[in-house]
Design an enzyme around this catalytic site. Structure first.
Site, PDB file in Angstrom:
ATOM      1  N   ASN A   1       0.764  -1.183  -0.769  1.00  0.00           N
ATOM      2  CA  ASN A   1      -0.233   0.135  -0.068  1.00  0.00           C
ATOM      3  C   ASN A   1       0.572   1.200  -0.309  1.00  0.00           C
ATOM      4  O   ASN A   1       1.786   2.155   0.960  1.00  0.00           O
ATOM      5  CB  ASN A   1      -0.897  -0.252   1.353  1.00  0.00           C
ATOM      6  CG  ASN A   1      -1.342   0.573   1.587  1.00  0.00           C
ATOM      7  OD1 ASN A   1      -1.608   1.897   0.740  1.00  0.00           O
ATOM      8  ND2 ASN A   1      -2.383   1.511   2.907  1.00  0.00           N
ATOM      9  N   TRP A   2       0.865   1.821  -1.064  1.00  0.00           N
ATOM     10  CA  TRP A   2       1.769   3.527  -1.032  1.00  0.00           C
ATOM     11  C   TRP A   2       1.429   4.531  -0.224  1.00  0.00           C
ATOM     12  O   TRP A   2       2.031   5.045  -0.523  1.00  0.00           O
ATOM     13  CB  TRP A   2       2.918   3.439  -2.054  1.00  0.00           C
ATOM     14  CG  TRP A   2       3.354   2.197  -3.510  1.00  0.00           C
ATOM     15  CD1 TRP A   2       3.826   1.145  -3.138  1.00  0.00           C
ATOM     16  CD2 TRP A   2       4.039   2.761  -4.747  1.00  0.00           C
ATOM     17  NE1 TRP A   2       4.360   0.786  -3.838  1.00  0.00           N
ATOM     18  CE2 TRP A   2       4.608   1.347  -5.181  1.00  0.00           C
ATOM     19  CE3 TRP A   2       3.763   3.298  -5.174  1.00  0.00           C
ATOM     20  CZ2 TRP A   2       5.589   1.003  -6.215  1.00  0.00           C
ATOM     21  CZ3 TRP A   2       4.398   3.881  -6.747  1.00  0.00           C
ATOM     22  CH2 TRP A   2       5.283   2.486  -7.054  1.00  0.00           C
ATOM     23  N   LYS A   3      -0.436   4.373  -0.266  1.00  0.00           N
ATOM     24  CA  LYS A   3      -0.983   5.280   0.684  1.00  0.00           C
ATOM     25  C   LYS A   3      -0.247   6.558  -0.425  1.00  0.00           C
ATOM     26  O   LYS A   3      -0.256   6.497  -1.653  1.00  0.00           O
ATOM     27  CB  LYS A   3      -0.006   5.832   1.845  1.00  0.00           C
ATOM     28  CG  LYS A   3      -0.285   4.785   2.838  1.00  0.00           C
ATOM     29  CD  LYS A   3      -0.207   4.894   4.059  1.00  0.00           C
ATOM     30  CE  LYS A   3      -0.203   2.994   5.136  1.00  0.00           C
ATOM     31  NZ  LYS A   3      -0.131   2.883   6.609  1.00  0.00           N
TER      32      LYS A   3
ATOM     33  N   HIS B   1      -9.399   1.366   5.090  1.00  0.00           N
ATOM     34  CA  HIS B   1      -7.637   1.134   5.826  1.00  0.00           C
ATOM     35  C   HIS B   1      -8.719   2.449   7.051  1.00  0.00           C
ATOM     36  O   HIS B   1      -9.255   3.655   6.669  1.00  0.00           O
ATOM     37  CB  HIS B   1      -7.016   1.580   4.796  1.00  0.00           C
ATOM     38  CG  HIS B   1      -5.458   1.596   5.374  1.00  0.00           C
ATOM     39  ND1 HIS B   1      -5.696   2.920   6.258  1.00  0.00           N
ATOM     40  CD2 HIS B   1      -4.820   0.829   4.989  1.00  0.00           C
ATOM     41  CE1 HIS B   1      -3.895   2.299   6.340  1.00  0.00           C
ATOM     42  NE2 HIS B   1      -3.837   1.762   6.196  1.00  0.00           N
TER      43      HIS B   1
ATOM     44  N   GLU C   1      -6.603   4.884   7.746  1.00  0.00           N
ATOM     45  CA  GLU C   1      -6.408   6.021   7.220  1.00  0.00           C
ATOM     46  C   GLU C   1      -7.047   7.528   6.875  1.00  0.00           C
ATOM     47  O   GLU C   1      -7.620   8.561   7.474  1.00  0.00           O
ATOM     48  CB  GLU C   1      -5.247   6.116   6.523  1.00  0.00           C
ATOM     49  CG  GLU C   1      -4.197   5.775   7.236  1.00  0.00           C
ATOM     50  CD  GLU C   1      -3.004   5.885   6.850  1.00  0.00           C
ATOM     51  OE1 GLU C   1      -2.387   5.636   5.924  1.00  0.00           O
ATOM     52  OE2 GLU C   1      -1.800   5.130   7.414  1.00  0.00           O
TER      53      GLU C   1
ATOM     54  N   GLU D   1      -5.088  -4.677  10.912  1.00  0.00           N
ATOM     55  CA  GLU D   1      -3.982  -3.821  11.043  1.00  0.00           C
ATOM     56  C   GLU D   1      -3.661  -2.944  12.012  1.00  0.00           C
ATOM     57  O   GLU D   1      -5.032  -1.927  11.948  1.00  0.00           O
ATOM     58  CB  GLU D   1      -3.952  -2.320   9.740  1.00  0.00           C
ATOM     59  CG  GLU D   1      -3.516  -3.199   8.781  1.00  0.00           C
ATOM     60  CD  GLU D   1      -3.010  -1.880   7.780  1.00  0.00           C
ATOM     61  OE1 GLU D   1      -1.986  -2.718   6.897  1.00  0.00           O
ATOM     62  OE2 GLU D   1      -4.098  -1.181   7.074  1.00  0.00           O
TER      63      GLU D   1
ATOM     64  N   GLY E   1       2.927   2.208  10.231  1.00  0.00           N
ATOM     65  CA  GLY E   1       4.120   3.150  10.436  1.00  0.00           C
ATOM     66  C   GLY E   1       4.788   3.401  11.750  1.00  0.00           C
ATOM     67  O   GLY E   1       5.425   4.217  11.672  1.00  0.00           O
TER      68      GLY E   1
ATOM     69  N   SER F   1       3.582  -1.486  10.015  1.00  0.00           N
ATOM     70  CA  SER F   1       4.851  -2.573  10.647  1.00  0.00           C
ATOM     71  C   SER F   1       5.691  -3.984  10.609  1.00  0.00           C
ATOM     72  O   SER F   1       6.586  -4.413  10.722  1.00  0.00           O
ATOM     73  CB  SER F   1       5.525  -1.806  12.081  1.00  0.00           C
ATOM     74  OG  SER F   1       4.982  -0.699  11.812  1.00  0.00           O
TER      75      SER F   1
ATOM     76  N   GLY G   1       3.347  -1.102   3.848  1.00  0.00           N
ATOM     77  CA  GLY G   1       3.049   0.214   3.551  1.00  0.00           C
ATOM     78  C   GLY G   1       4.063   0.770   3.886  1.00  0.00           C
ATOM     79  O   GLY G   1       4.726   0.356   2.394  1.00  0.00           O
ATOM     80  N   GLY G   2       4.768   1.541   4.689  1.00  0.00           N
ATOM     81  CA  GLY G   2       6.040   1.783   3.925  1.00  0.00           C
ATOM     82  C   GLY G   2       6.988   0.936   3.710  1.00  0.00           C
ATOM     83  O   GLY G   2       8.384   1.425   2.752  1.00  0.00           O
TER      84      GLY G   2
HETATM   85  P1  PGA Z   1       3.376   0.418   7.689  1.00  0.00           P
HETATM   86  O1  PGA Z   1       1.444   0.720   6.540  1.00  0.00           O
HETATM   87  O2  PGA Z   1       3.948  -1.291   7.227  1.00  0.00           O
HETATM   88  O3  PGA Z   1       3.788   1.832   6.715  1.00  0.00           O
HETATM   89  O4  PGA Z   1       2.391   0.240   9.332  1.00  0.00           O
HETATM   90  C1  PGA Z   1       0.642  -0.801   7.115  1.00  0.00           C
HETATM   91  C2  PGA Z   1      -0.500   0.135   6.476  1.00  0.00           C
HETATM   92  O5  PGA Z   1      -1.228   0.529   6.388  1.00  0.00           O
HETATM   93  O6  PGA Z   1      -0.998  -0.729   5.336  1.00  0.00           O
END
Ligand code: PGA
Length: 257
Positions: A11-13, A98, A100, A168, A174, A214, A235-236
């Site tokens: 997930n590049w966000k 998600h 966010e 999640e 993150g 993470s 994500g990251g």
């Molecule tokens: P993260 O994000 O791997 O950067 O913790 C995961 C996500 O929100 O999908």
């Protein structure tokens, strides 16, 4: 029961201009040289890159996903993007709910459920996210929160073939923090039961449950082999092809499938 084929989704966000497509090229080339046939792989770049990413990923094992959709197919909703539009741009899946989006945009379980239906209507796989906040975690409310989110967000007609559940913990996203392996096992087992209650034992038993929050090369090997963890939402660490490949590669030579 047949084993569930894992999925590692990136997930590049809200990250990535055109230059970031070089990472997709790098991932594609890496997988060509050193395939990981034991797991499915997907990348979800921002909507602005979908069409170009679709060109890069055509005829590769890397699936293309989007990060959100509107519940309706079209209409007067400035700035929104429908599931049909995502499919038209080359996506085969979309993340919905998600944390966010739930937090930044006040998305409710009901809206997430409608977005998952929109994904099905457009022929996309829905990746439905659930997870407790840090405060809920501290207050010991995690199991109740997850049960409520699965009951509210998971359409009763969802199928293991068109839906993925992603757990999640918001406090793990993150932050570099992850739950203990015991907690991941316990919570994923609970989610498996929740899915069985909503969808029946066949569909609930076959649906993929991803862990997210993470996930990185250094912890993927232990997290990915916890029972009822059927892959990762990353994500990251999905922004760099080399890190993302290393996470996926924990499945190489495994009999997880
Ligand atoms: P993260 O994000 O791997 O950067 O913790 C995961 C996500 O929100 O999908």
């Amino acid at each position: 029961m047949t084993a569930i084929r894992p999925l590692v989704a990136g997930n590049w966000k809200m990250n990535g201009l055109g230059g970031a497509l070089g990472e997709l090229v790098a991932l594609r080339d890496r997988l060509e040289k050193a395939p990981v046939p034991e797991a499915d792989v997907m990348v979800c770049p921002p909507a602005t890159l979908l069409s170009r990413a679709a060109g890069i990923l055509a005829d590769t094992p890397i699936a293309l996903g989007a990060q959100d959709c509107h519940p309706l197919a079209s209409g007067a909703h400035t700035g929104d993007i429908s599931a049909e539009m995502l499919a038209d741009a080359g996506a085969t899946a979309v993340i919905v709910g998600h944390s966010e989006r739930r937090i930044d945009h006040g998305e409710t379980d009901e809206l997430v459920n409608a977005k998952a239906h929109a994904a099905f209507r457009a022929g996309l796989t829905a990746i439905i996210c659930v997870g407790e906040t840090e405060e809920q975690h501290r207050n010991g409310e995690t199991v109740d929160v997850l049960t409520g989110q699965v009951q509210g967000s998971m359409p009763e007609d969802a199928r293991a073939s068109n839906t993925v559940l992603a757990y999640e913990p918001v406090w793990a996203i993150g932050s570099g923090l992850t739950p203990t392996l015991e907690d991941v096992a316990r919570l994923h087992e609970g989610l498996r039961e929740n899915l069985g209650q909503v969808l029946g034992p066949d569909q609930g038993g076959a649906m993929r449950i991803l862990y997210g929050g993470s996930v990185k090369p250094s912890n993927a090997a232990e997290l990915m082999f916890v029972p009822n963890v059927n892959g990762a939402l990353v994500g990251g660490a999905s922004l760099k092809a080399s890190d993302f490949y290393e996470i996926l590669a924990v499945y190489r030579g495994s009999s997880a499938t």
